[in-house]
Design a protein around this motif. Structure first.
Motif, PDB file in Angstrom:
ATOM      1  N   ALA A  66       0.807  -1.211   0.000  1.00 56.72           N
ATOM      2  CA  ALA A  66       0.000   0.000   0.000  1.00 56.72           C
ATOM      3  C   ALA A  66       0.845   1.267   0.000  1.00 56.72           C
ATOM      4  O   ALA A  66       0.419   2.297  -0.516  1.00 56.72           O
ATOM      5  N   GLY A  67       1.997   1.227   0.626  1.00 56.23           N
ATOM      6  CA  GLY A  67       2.825   2.407   0.711  1.00 56.23           C
ATOM      7  C   GLY A  67       2.586   3.219   1.970  1.00 56.23           C
ATOM      8  O   GLY A  67       3.175   4.271   2.160  1.00 56.23           O
ATOM      9  N   PHE A  68       1.679   2.768   2.807  1.00 53.00           N
ATOM     10  CA  PHE A  68       1.403   3.424   4.082  1.00 53.00           C
ATOM     11  C   PHE A  68       0.988   2.363   5.083  1.00 53.00           C
ATOM     12  O   PHE A  68       0.679   1.237   4.715  1.00 53.00           O
ATOM     13  N   THR A  69       0.986   2.724   6.360  1.00 52.45           N
ATOM     14  CA  THR A  69       0.684   1.739   7.396  1.00 52.45           C
ATOM     15  C   THR A  69      -0.820   1.649   7.646  1.00 52.45           C
ATOM     16  O   THR A  69      -1.583   2.546   7.271  1.00 52.45           O
ATOM     17  N   ALA A  70      -1.201   0.578   8.298  1.00 51.18           N
ATOM     18  CA  ALA A  70      -2.608   0.396   8.649  1.00 51.18           C
ATOM     19  C   ALA A  70      -3.051   1.442   9.667  1.00 51.18           C
ATOM     20  O   ALA A  70      -4.213   1.863   9.678  1.00 51.18           O
ATOM     21  N   GLY A  71      -2.149   1.886  10.517  1.00 52.44           N
ATOM     22  CA  GLY A  71      -2.469   2.930  11.477  1.00 52.44           C
ATOM     23  C   GLY A  71      -2.820   4.245  10.810  1.00 52.44           C
ATOM     24  O   GLY A  71      -3.698   4.977  11.274  1.00 52.44           O
ATOM     25  N   GLU A  72      -2.141   4.552   9.708  1.00 49.51           N
ATOM     26  CA  GLU A  72      -2.447   5.764   8.962  1.00 49.51           C
ATOM     27  C   GLU A  72      -3.825   5.678   8.316  1.00 49.51           C
ATOM     28  O   GLU A  72      -4.564   6.666   8.277  1.00 49.51           O
TER      29      GLU A  72
END
Length: 77
Positions: free
Chosen positions: A13-19
């Motif tokens: 995705a290129g980003f974290t699940a938290g974001e």
């Protein structure tokens, strides 16, 4: 998610699940605030034109505040 799932998600995705979680919670609050402004404005116009009583206007305001507080408690705790 375990560490392998989290790293795979971030790699793809290129980003974290938290974001993603932060963005979704922020979106929910933004929509809630927009709806609340619309509801309070509509209720105020009805009250100003004497189509709603002061008690009904107060009921709309209390329901909005209660909904905001409950969502805040559930989403931010």
């Amino acid at each position: 998610m375990n560490a392998a799932q989290s790293s795979a998600f971030q790699a793809n995705a290129g980003f974290t699940a938290g974001e993603v979680s932060l963005v979704l919670v922020s979106l929910v609050f933004a929509v809630l605030l927009l709806w609340g402004v619309w509801a309070l404005r509509t209720a105020y116009v009805g009250w100003a034109e004497e189509r709603l009583s002061q008690r009904q206007f107060f009921g709309v305001a209390v329901r909005f505040v209660a909904m905001y507080l409950v969502l805040t408690f559930f989403l931010l705790s």
